[in-house]
Design a protein around this motif. Structure first.
Motif, PDB file in Angstrom:
ATOM      1  N   CYS A  46    -101.130  30.999  71.618  1.00 27.23           N
ATOM      2  CA  CYS A  46    -102.484  31.461  71.925  1.00 27.23           C
ATOM      3  C   CYS A  46    -102.483  32.104  73.312  1.00 27.23           C
ATOM      4  N   CYS A  49    -101.802  30.086  76.850  1.00 26.45           N
ATOM      5  CA  CYS A  49    -101.166  28.811  76.494  1.00 26.45           C
ATOM      6  C   CYS A  49    -100.374  28.246  77.683  1.00 26.45           C
ATOM      7  N   CYS A  78     -95.885  23.134  68.843  1.00 24.74           N
ATOM      8  CA  CYS A  78     -96.317  24.502  69.119  1.00 24.74           C
ATOM      9  C   CYS A  78     -95.182  25.362  69.668  1.00 24.74           C
ATOM     10  N   PHE A  82     -94.367  28.643  67.632  1.00 23.84           N
ATOM     11  CA  PHE A  82     -94.804  29.974  68.068  1.00 23.84           C
ATOM     12  C   PHE A  82     -93.641  30.838  68.553  1.00 23.84           C
ATOM     13  N   ASN A 158     -99.847  18.601  76.614  1.00 23.98           N
ATOM     14  CA  ASN A 158    -101.174  19.205  76.434  1.00 23.98           C
ATOM     15  C   ASN A 158    -102.127  18.162  75.871  1.00 23.98           C
ATOM     16  N   CYS A 243    -104.240  23.453  77.185  1.00 16.14           N
ATOM     17  CA  CYS A 243    -104.188  24.183  75.915  1.00 16.14           C
ATOM     18  C   CYS A 243    -105.575  24.718  75.648  1.00 16.14           C
ATOM     19  N   PRO A 244    -105.775  26.023  75.821  1.00 17.76           N
ATOM     20  CA  PRO A 244    -107.115  26.596  75.646  1.00 17.76           C
ATOM     21  C   PRO A 244    -107.726  26.224  74.297  1.00 17.76           C
ATOM     22  N   LEU A 245    -106.910  26.218  73.258  1.00 20.76           N
ATOM     23  CA  LEU A 245    -107.452  25.938  71.934  1.00 20.76           C
ATOM     24  C   LEU A 245    -107.914  24.483  71.815  1.00 20.76           C
TER      25      LEU A 245
HETATM   26  S1  SF4 Z   1    -102.631  25.474  70.348  1.00 24.30           S
HETATM   27 FE1  SF4 Z   1    -102.470  25.104  72.527  1.00 24.30          FE
HETATM   28  S2  SF4 Z   1    -100.348  24.548  72.895  1.00 24.30           S
HETATM   29 FE2  SF4 Z   1    -100.456  25.502  70.882  1.00 24.30          FE
HETATM   30  S3  SF4 Z   1    -100.012  27.666  71.257  1.00 24.30           S
HETATM   31 FE3  SF4 Z   1    -102.227  27.432  71.330  1.00 24.30          FE
HETATM   32  S4  SF4 Z   1    -102.673  27.085  73.470  1.00 24.30           S
HETATM   33 FE4  SF4 Z   1    -100.501  26.728  73.213  1.00 24.30          FE
END
Ligand code: SF4
Ligand SMILES: Cc1ncc(C[n+]2csc(CCOP(=O)(O)OP(=O)(O)O)c2C)c(N)n1
Lengths: 334, 413
Positions: A46, A49, A78, A82, A158, A243-245
């Motif tokens: 993301c 991240c 992650c 990713f 995170n 972790c923004p999400l």
């Molecule tokens: S969910 Fe969080 S830790 Fe995983 S890629 Fe997205 S921002 Fe990074």
């Protein structure tokens, strides 16, 4: 292997901007156009991240510290997902992923093979999220510590299982909302009194080096990686990576939030050797925990519909306890 | 060198001559003597360079083997029973990553009820894991299969399990020809990995693969195991040339020509089965035995060729596929598809129950006389199970059988 990717420059962290005022050898690893760029951009994390940011700094520093001779072992999570969707990979160093719960043991195996082959020049870094590290992989990690295997293990914390959709882990802080600690009823979010501090558990193994860091102190993070790579045996680095999400924060706020975690005292930054704390990063500008909690949607239920002053006070007490315990308050010069 | 020795010790010595560079060790009966002896050999300097790593669990043992093998070291471990099951996630992973790890499984039952004695439930449960599985008939073969296993594993880049019956073989003392270092060195070249973690030539191993290619990868895993159907006999042939004895291969037919009845079995029970076959042959009964060494890959063609002419086949199973019956039988049936013959699954020797010659004589006579059902349990204590069955019939909630039986036995009813 794809050709090495062109390095791009980023302005990150409080001290990075001052790089050009420093002697070249004192500059950040990331400021070096010849840096290894272990984790290339174009991966699928993301925006903003913290884990991607932390991993890039850690591995580039580890590579610089060892003359480019690093093998990385990755837990499922992650960072793994990713970075390596078939048929692509973002890794420009030898990299091995096996399972969610075994990265420390796999890293031990790599280290054993290198020992058997007399390759003392090649170094091993193991890495995983907090779920892979503090929960499912803890047995393997403890075994690696106890044998004092020559591995630097890095936990990118995170504070939840992000890859499976933000469920709680043993490192999720009290009152944080996750998909499995919903904010419903009187005691909202993750409960108080559960969870574990892996840096303290690591210290109990009396390994040569344990340190914590955040992606707000990227120079500090690099320095710690260099220090760890200068030692042999089991070393543990615990990096807070917003972790923004999962945290419900803006992509542009990752570094700011990490800094607030430090400044509030909720995330103590320190180093330890052989089980004793040797160095702490003093808090230069202390902030109330509320300043850290407010911008994060995972704590929104502490502020709406009414402000849960009782809960926030309890979190403040936890931060105060950290500050006292690790002696984080800056000495006042009179 | 010919010597009177314990099965485990012969295996450990042979493994040491294979020059593994990393050994992961975690104790579980009846495998312990193997890793204990290897620990001694490494400590004494007889085997070097070798990293002998005491780990905290079998999951860690297999994980450590994965790392070591991916980093280019010849890697070995041994386990059994609960230990093998504790490794399962890593077992599949080692196979999927194509890592040529060799592991000895000292076959033992799986609990509950906990039981340390021999049967094949442990390794049979991993039949679909992607590991090659070879079963030793005796201690000579158990030792001999190890240099062959390393050859096979490294030629195909696949992990290989050498299965030997717990206690019956591992703890048995007998005369064994233990190979010498020079012989093994001539047979087994140093490990040259196909793909290795190397900073000078970085590769990413263990990437995520989505639906667009996963089936293809699995298809290739299957195709690769099928290659072993050629590699196993080739390596066994070379082994015979180098060591002047027969060990390994896909199958071992014994007196199968012109046999009406053929008994299929794996592992150490084959010795007893062949003795009974000899005795019955002396009485004019047309009976033979088929030993299966390579259970994975399963040699469908070879089995079909041997069994296709028989009138009846009795498969001795040392494990139970609860809810259906036999594991090996299902594979034999696949081999015989389209061929009509009487097939019998006989579950025998679970949890260390002895398989005696008398019982086998009775069993084979019953098979020939047409008195055998499709699924039988050799030497089942029918009194004991009937009491429990009656209890089950009375109530759907009759409680766990093991505990009920223990209570019965305890109160001497
Ligand atoms: S969910 Fe969080 S830790 Fe995983 S890629 Fe997205 S921002 Fe990074
Ligand atoms: C044995 C096993 N259980 C569960 C999973 C599913 N799983 C994959 S990643 C993951 C969570 C990862 O969380 P963490 O380690 O904190 O890393 P993050 O994704 O947050 O970086 C889980 C539960 C798995 N792959 N293997």
């Amino acid at each position: 292997m794809n050709a090495a990717q062109q390095v791009k420059f980023y302005q990150v962290g409080s001290l990075a901007a001052g790089n050009r005022l420093l002697d070249p050898e004192l500059r950040s690893d990331q400021a070096d156009p010849a840096r290894s760029n272990a984790l290339t951009c174009g991966h699928r994390a993301c925006q903003g991240c913290g884990e991607a940011l932390g991993a890039r700094y850690v591995l580039d520093a580890a590579q610089r510290a060892s003359g480019g001779k690093v093998i990385a072992v990755n837990a499922t999570g992650c960072l793994e997902v990713f970075s390596t969707p078939y048929p692509q990979t973002s890794w420009q160093l030898p990299w091995l992923h096996s399972l969610f719960g075994n990265a420390p043991a796999v890293a031990s195996g790599v280290a054993a093979a290198l020992r058997a082959k007399g390759r003392t020049d090649i170094r091993v870094v193991g890495q995983g999220g907090d779920g892979g590290t503090v929960d499912i992989g803890l047995g393997c990690l403890s075994g690696m510590f106890e044998r004092n295997d020559d591995v630097l293990y890095v936990c990118y914390d995170n504070e939840a299982y992000m890859n499976t959709g933000v469920q709680r882990s043993g490192a999720t802080p009290p009152t944080a909302r996750t998909a499995t600690t919903q904010a419903v009823g009187e005691e909202p979010g993750a409960p108080f009194g559960q969870g574990k501090s892996l840096p303290l558990i690591a210290m109990a193994h009396e390994i040569p080096y344990v340190a914590t860091a955040t992606v707000a102190g990227l120079r500090d993070l690099e320095a710690k990686v260099h220090r760890a790579m200068g030692l042999r045996g089991a070393r543990y680095l615990h990096v807070l990576v917003p972790c923004p999400l999962g945290w419900g924060t803006a992509s542009c706020d990752t570094v700011r939030i990490a800094r607030l975690a430090e400044q509030s005292g909720l995330f103590p930054v320190f180093e330890a050797a052989g089980g004793e704390v040797t160095e702490v990063t003093k808090i230069r500008r202390r902030v109330p925990v509320e300043e850290y909690l407010r911008p994060q949607k995972r704590y929104a239920h502490l502020f709406t519909p009414e402000v849960r002053t009782d809960v926030i006070a309890r979190l403040q007490r936890a931060a105060d306890r950290n500050i006292a315990r690790f002696d984080l308050a800056e000495e006042v010069v009179s | 060198m010919l010597k009177q020795t314990e099965g485990s010790r012969a295996v450990a010595e042979t493994v040491a001559y294979c020059r593994p560079e990393v050994i992961a060790a975690y104790p579980i009966s009846p495998q312990t003597h193997i890793v204990e002896e290897l620990s001694r050999l490494v400590k004494s300097g007889a085997l070097k360079p070798c990293e002998y790593v005491n780990v905290e669990s079998e999951f860690a043992a297999m994980s450590l083997c994965i790392g070591a093998s991916a980093a280019g070291a010849r890697t070995y471990t041994a386990t059994a029973s609960q230990g093998l099951l504790y490794m399962v996630e890593a077992l599949y992973n080692a196979a999927g990553l194509g890592l040529p790890i060799v592991m000895t499984v000292a076959n033992r039952a799986i609990g509950a009820p906990i039981n340390i004695w021999n049967d094949h439930s442990d390794s049979m449960s991993q039949r679909d894991s992607g590991w090659i599985q070879l079963y030793a008939r005796d201690n000579q073969e158990a030792a001999d299969l190890h240099p062959q296993a390393f050859r096979l594993a490294e030629e195909l880049s696949l992990p290989v399990m050498v299965c030997m019956d717990g206690f019956v073989l591992t703890h048995a003392w007998e005369r064994i020809e233990v190979p010498e270092q020079a012989q093994v060195d001539a047979f087994l070249a140093p490990y040259e990995p196909r793909q290795v973690l190397d900073p000078d030539e970085p590769v990413s191993i263990g990437a995520m693969v989505g639906p667009e290619a996963f089936t293809e990868v699995r298809y290739l895993a299957h195709a690769k195991q099928m290659q072993a159907l050629e590699a196993i006999p080739d390596i066994a042939r070379e082994f015979r040339q180098a060591f002047a004895r027969d060990s390994g291969g896909l199958i071992h037919p014994y007196a199968c020509e012109f046999a009406d009845t053929i008994v299929v079995a794996l592992g150490s029970v084959l010795g007893t089965v062949c003795d009974v076959v000899d005795e019955m042959r002396a009485d004019g009964v047309r009976i033979g035995a088929l030993g299966i060494t390579s259970f994975r890959p399963f040699p469908l063609e070879a089995v079909r060729t041997v069994l296709g002419h028989a009138r009846r086949v009795v498969v001795l199973e040392r494990a139970l596929a609860v809810g259906v019956g036999g594991i090996v039988s299902q594979n034999v049936r696949t081999a015989l598809s389209g061929i009509r013959l009487d097939g019998h699954t006989v579950v025998a020797g679970l949890g260390g129950r002895p398989i005696t010659k008398e019982s086998l004589h009775r069993l084979f006579a019953d098979a020939i006389a047409g008195r055998l059902g499709h699924l039988e349990f050799l030497d089942l204590d029918t009194g004991l199970v009937e009491r429990e069955l009656a209890r089950m019939a009375q109530s759907r909630r009759s409680g766990p059988s093991a505990e009920n039986i223990l209570r019965d036995v305890g109160s001497n009813r």
